[in-house]
Design a protein around this motif. Sequence first.
Motif, PDB file in Angstrom:
ATOM      1  N   THR A   1       4.982   3.540  -4.077  1.00 57.21           N
ATOM      2  CA  THR A   1       4.546   4.200  -5.302  1.00 57.21           C
ATOM      3  C   THR A   1       5.481   3.796  -6.452  1.00 57.21           C
ATOM      4  O   THR A   1       6.621   3.388  -6.224  1.00 57.21           O
TER       5      THR A   1
ATOM      6  N   ASP B   1       0.809  -1.218   0.000  1.00 58.33           N
ATOM      7  CA  ASP B   1       0.000   0.000   0.000  1.00 58.33           C
ATOM      8  C   ASP B   1       0.843   1.269   0.000  1.00 58.33           C
ATOM      9  O   ASP B   1       0.490   2.266  -0.634  1.00 58.33           O
TER      10      ASP B   1
ATOM     11  N   ARG C   1       6.815   5.831  -8.395  1.00 59.62           N
ATOM     12  CA  ARG C   1       7.922   6.793  -8.339  1.00 59.62           C
ATOM     13  C   ARG C   1       9.038   6.281  -7.433  1.00 59.62           C
ATOM     14  O   ARG C   1      10.230   6.424  -7.745  1.00 59.62           O
ATOM     15  N   GLN C   2       8.673   5.696  -6.294  1.00 60.60           N
ATOM     16  CA  GLN C   2       9.681   5.148  -5.384  1.00 60.60           C
ATOM     17  C   GLN C   2      10.433   3.982  -6.030  1.00 60.60           C
ATOM     18  O   GLN C   2      11.652   3.864  -5.883  1.00 60.60           O
TER      19      GLN C   2
ATOM     20  N   SER D   1       1.719  -2.004 -14.204  1.00 60.94           N
ATOM     21  CA  SER D   1       1.159  -1.324 -13.040  1.00 60.94           C
ATOM     22  C   SER D   1       1.805  -1.834 -11.756  1.00 60.94           C
ATOM     23  O   SER D   1       2.529  -2.832 -11.764  1.00 60.94           O
ATOM     24  N   LYS D   2       1.514  -1.157 -10.667  1.00 59.53           N
ATOM     25  CA  LYS D   2       2.042  -1.603  -9.381  1.00 59.53           C
ATOM     26  C   LYS D   2       1.519  -2.989  -9.040  1.00 59.53           C
ATOM     27  O   LYS D   2       2.259  -3.830  -8.506  1.00 59.53           O
TER      28      LYS D   2
END
Length: 232
Positions: free
Chosen positions: A45, A42, A47-48, A66-67
């Motif tokens: 991101t 959760d 970006r991370q 996607s994640k």
Amino acid sequence: MPQQTDKPTSDTPPDGRVLRGEVTYGRVLDAAERCFAATGFDAVTIRQIAAEAGVTLGVVGFHGGSKETLFRTVLSRRVETLNKLRREALAALLDAGGYTLRDLIDAYITPYLDIASRGNAQWRAYAQLIARIVADDRYYAEAKHLYDPVATEFMDAMSELHPAADRHQLATALTLSVSAMLSIVASRARIEGLSGHAGPQTPLGYRRLLLDFCAAGFMQVLSPERPDTDAR
């Protein structure tokens, strides 16, 4: 004269772009694995993950999707290796015959301990990630098709040894054993803190103790004198 063709043959050197793409894909998966392990699904991101991998957001999307897709891929790539080793160990027992319940537990647990003891930082991250997953039923739908088929094969072998065993109790004992296995791999600091002594340097050093613990739990569950439910 034979007609020339541009079709690659087995002797054709691999395209450098393909090799670079495979390396980048691996970096993205490794970075995602570390991020998911550190803070959970959760909180992470894209970006991370990109920053951890040292690539752009677009590269993560291109290679990983996607994640949610990244999360599934991170899980599945480790499970393939682990399931292969477990199935090989189980097949060896079945072929040899004369195995015990402890042998089955050993065949299920030890491949994981062995891999985790090789000093690979990514397998340690995977262990931390799995420790998070098993503590949260939300992830079961994502993970059950990866882990349950092999676990079911081991439970079937256990049922052959103990035909009267309750399936739910077997599943409970196996789940608790897996939790103990993951704890040994993901975090051993508290054991040393409570005991005041340094323990084995690798998870594999806990193999005998862990097997004693898990086998005793299974045998207690399988005991005919044990009531089906605990009175409260």
